[in-house]
Write a protein that holds these residues in place. Structure first.
Motif, short mmCIF file in Angstrom:
data_model
loop_
_atom_site.label_atom_id
_atom_site.label_comp_id
_atom_site.label_asym_id
_atom_site.label_seq_id
_atom_site.Cartn_x
_atom_site.Cartn_y
_atom_site.Cartn_z
N ILE A 258 12.33 -6.08 17.93
CA ILE A 258 11.63 -4.93 18.50
C ILE A 258 10.80 -5.36 19.70
O ILE A 258 10.79 -4.70 20.75
CB ILE A 258 10.76 -4.25 17.43
N GLU A 259 10.10 -6.49 19.59
CA GLU A 259 9.24 -6.96 20.67
C GLU A 259 10.04 -7.41 21.88
O GLU A 259 9.54 -7.36 23.01
CB GLU A 259 8.37 -8.11 20.16
N LYS A 260 11.27 -7.86 21.67
CA LYS A 260 12.10 -8.35 22.77
C LYS A 260 12.91 -7.24 23.43
O LYS A 260 13.72 -7.51 24.30
CB LYS A 260 13.04 -9.44 22.28
N SER A 261 12.72 -6.02 22.99
CA SER A 261 13.49 -4.91 23.54
C SER A 261 12.56 -3.74 23.82
O SER A 261 11.38 -3.77 23.50
CB SER A 261 14.59 -4.49 22.57
N LEU A 262 13.11 -2.69 24.41
CA LEU A 262 12.36 -1.48 24.69
C LEU A 262 12.42 -0.47 23.55
O LEU A 262 11.84 0.62 23.66
CB LEU A 262 12.89 -0.82 25.97
N ILE A 263 13.09 -0.78 22.47
CA ILE A 263 13.25 0.18 21.39
C ILE A 263 11.88 0.53 20.80
O ILE A 263 11.01 -0.34 20.62
CB ILE A 263 14.20 -0.37 20.30
N SER A 264 11.69 1.79 20.50
CA SER A 264 10.41 2.20 19.92
C SER A 264 10.41 1.89 18.43
O SER A 264 11.45 1.93 17.77
CB SER A 264 10.18 3.69 20.14
N SER A 265 9.24 1.62 17.89
CA SER A 265 9.13 1.31 16.46
C SER A 265 9.56 2.49 15.61
O SER A 265 10.20 2.31 14.56
CB SER A 265 7.69 0.91 16.12
N ASP A 266 9.23 3.71 16.03
CA ASP A 266 9.61 4.90 15.26
C ASP A 266 11.14 5.03 15.21
O ASP A 266 11.70 5.32 14.14
CB ASP A 266 9.01 6.16 15.88
#
Length: 657
Positions: A445-453
């Motif tokens: 998650i931290e290495k990408s732009l994907i949102s946590s939700d």
């Protein structure tokens, strides 16, 4: 690559000519050399032709042979043996060979075919549609099935999505796969649309009103390790099958070129191809390369120039510093990709565009060499067998090759864990090093732009675990088994598919000598010493000794110019990127961490590129794709200076052309 389409109304309704013509129109970029369609009541087949071989240029498709109607995207090998066995003329086209093979062997015919193919056969006698895809997935095939109602297939999802009854729903899980890049290879079937699937490589399918059957017709099997008397014997064995693989892919020599980077894989393909062309009395082989402006400071450029000087080649190069002439078309192609994954293919797209402008229709490449000749866990196996000194030497050589990036002691330590740690201990070690599934999820998650939700909603952790399960945590029992798993992993297939889509947008056909069945079967049987013998791909280096320049043979590392090409295009498209991200922010917000995106845009605006540039481009291309995908595709979107399908036969007319 040509385009194929098929539509079967399982409820018996006749297929309308306009309906099938709409499917074929969506394939026009794949097949700029003509189109055709045939209808037989409830079934219709379409074809959009790219003529890259002598046989293809004189054969209209879909082809009718007796009770069969065939649409094929194919380049078959072993044609001489096949025509002899089937009693056909040497000039018979590949679709004719496929039809005759089905007549002889029925649903087992794909087992007898060599080469790259995807085809559909309407068997009128049995009212059954049969289709198959080649062993390594070089030719694409997408399917949609509504039991009892409808079955459709095509070379591209867009050709299926024009059918109104096909649900038009974006597969959000695939958006997550795009944002968390390694998930591109999670499986062999999923697409960006919920009810459209890829037929896996080496699979066939038969459909009739009673239902659909899908099965694997071939599987790469691990066998005994090949034992020969010397390094030279291994090199000779490899060169024999590799040369034949290149020869097979030179059919249609007047329209065939080759990619040429500064590495071993494409360099070996081009070197062998130019020798074969010289033997046949053909002219120089056109080769296409992406270079930098300064050979003195760029190893990739220097080795490309050395390879271009081999003789028997017609070199064409594009530099990231001199893209002005290509930029308008290159940028347009980049914004109009079929899948978001393809947006990153800027360097290959530039080289393909160069080949397209030269008039080439088929391009040899070596993109598969890393997988086919990968050394796997060779160091771990040496340690397990007690060959510590050999393992040390290999680790030192590997570190030297990669410029000190992989210290020998560190690699030996990892190899020892791989060799000796039981599975529970191995998993414990991963948790202690912060590589547990939960830690890996957070890191991704931290290495990408994907949102946590969105990550939670899409169950990203489960997808990452499914991907990890494709690789066993402990050392496989034997090297050949490990090599088979590497070749069978979806990563190889999705890479080949991505290059195929990028080339098809320009009416080009990629050809992969390293994915010849005999080359693959030989390479998976090679001992580790032939894959990592002081340097990676030892057997290939020995086979090419005296053929490739020393600068290529002795090159260290794997420097490439993709970041420079990406930065150059991004700089030229800055205004367009900014506009897309401003206008389409609402399309991105369900999936992206918009705060991280704003931060990335600010850094890019300040002239800092790096990973942040990749994020900006990723977001812009996803937004553009979502904007284009907001409504069902229309054949009018791909209209151009092409005649409509030329051989429509309606349901009232007998299909016996």
């Amino acid at each position: 690559m040509s385009g194929i389409a098929a539509l079967l109304h399982l409820d018996g309704r006749p297929v309308g000519a306009e309906r099938l013509a709409g499917m074929v129109a969506m394939l026009r970029l794949r097949g700029p050399d003509g189109a055709g369609a045939r209808i037989d009541g409830q079934a219709g087949l379409g074809h959009s032709a790219l003529d890259t071989t002598p046989e293809a240029a004189s054969k209209d498709q879909p082809l009718v042979r007796g009770e069969l109607v065939v649409s094929a995207d194919a380049r078959l090998d072993d044609r001489e043996a096949l025509t002899h066995t089937l009693g056909l003329a040497p000039s018979t086209g590949d679709a004719g060979l496929i039809a005759a093979a089905y007549e002889r062997w029925g649903e087992r015919c794909p087992e007898r075919l060599e080469g790259d193919f995807a085809f559909a056969i309407w068997d009128r006698a049995h009212r059954r549609l049969f289709c198959a895809r080649d062993r390594f997935g070089v030719r694409p095939l997408y399917v949609h099935h509504q039991p009892g109602k409808l079955f459709a297939l095509a070379s591209e999802p867009a050709a299926i999505l024009v059918i109104e009854e096909v649900p038009y729903r974006i597969n959000e899980a695939r958006i997550a796969d795009f944002l968390v890049t390694q998930l591109e290879g999670i499986d062999l079937t999923s697409t960006f649309f919920e009810e459209i699937f890829r037929l896996p490589p080496a699979h066939a399918m038969a459909v009739d009103p009673a239902g659909a059957r899908q099965w694997r017709y071939w599987e790469l099997e691990p066998g005994p390790e090949l034992r020969l008397g010397s390094d030279g014997a291994y090199a000779e064995a490899f060169l024999e099958v590799f040369t034949e693989a290149v020869r097979r892919r030179l059919r249609g020599a007047d329209t065939v070129g080759s990619m040429l980077s500064g590495g071993m894989d494409s360099g070996s393909v081009a070197a062998v191809a130019r020798e074969l062309r010289a033997e046949a009395g053909d002219g120089p082989l056109p080769v296409f390369s992406a270079i930098g402006p300064e050979p003195a400071s760029c190893v990739e450029t220097a080795t490309i120039l050395a390879a271009q000087a081999m003789g028997g080649l017609e070199p064409h190069s594009v530099s990231h510093a001199e893209l002005d002439e290509l930029l308008p078309e290159l940028a347009e192609l980049g914004w109009d990709v079929d899948e978001p994954f393809d947006a990153s293919m800027i360097l290959p797209r530039a080289v393909y565009l160069l080949a397209h402008r030269r008039g080439v229709k088929a391009v040899l490449d070596g993109i598969d060499g890393d997988t086919i000749l990968g050394e796997g866990s060779h160091l771990a196996r040496l340690l397990r067998r007690g060959r510590w000194l050999t393992a040390w030497r290999e680790a030192v050589g590997q570190n030297r090759f990669w410029g000190g990036a992989y210290p020998a002691w560190s690699e030996l330590g990892r190899g020892a864990v791989r060799a000796f740690a039981p599975a529970p201990l191995y998993r414990l070690g991963r948790r202690l090093r912060g590589r547990s599934p939960s830690a890996q999820l957070q890191a991704n998650i931290e290495k990408s732009l994907i949102s946590s939700d969105f990550a939670r909603r899409i169950r990203l952790g489960e997808r990452l675990e499914a991907l990890a399960a494709l690789r066993p945590p402990t050392l496989p029992a034997d090297l050949t088994g490990e090599a088979v798993r590497a070749v069978s992993h979806p990563y190889l297939t999705v890479g080949v598919e991505r290059y195929g889509r990028t080339a098809a947008a320009l009416g080009l056909e990629p050809r992969h000598p390293y994915l010849d069945r005999r080359v693959v079967e030989l390479c998976v049987s090679l001992p580790g010493s032939q894959k990592l013998g002081g340097r990676p791909k030892a057997v290939l280096r020995r086979a090419m000794s005296g053929t490739l320049p020393e600068a290529v043979l002795r090159r260290r590392g794997k420097e490439h110019l993709s970041p420079e090409f990406t930065a150059a295009v991004a700089a030229a498209e800055r205004a367009c990127i900014t506009r897309i991200l401003e206008v389409d922010a609402g399309l991105l917000s369900p999936y992206l961490d918009m705060g991280e995106l704003r931060s990335a845009c600010e850094e890019w605006s300040a002239g800092r590129n790096g990973r942040r540039l990749a994020w900006v481009l990723e977001a812009a291309h996803l937004a553009r794709w979502l904007e284009r995908s907001a409504s069902r595709p229309s054949p009018a979107a791909r209209a151009g200076p092409r005649d409509p399908p030329s051989s429509i036969i309606d349901s009232e007319e007998p299909c016996n052309g």
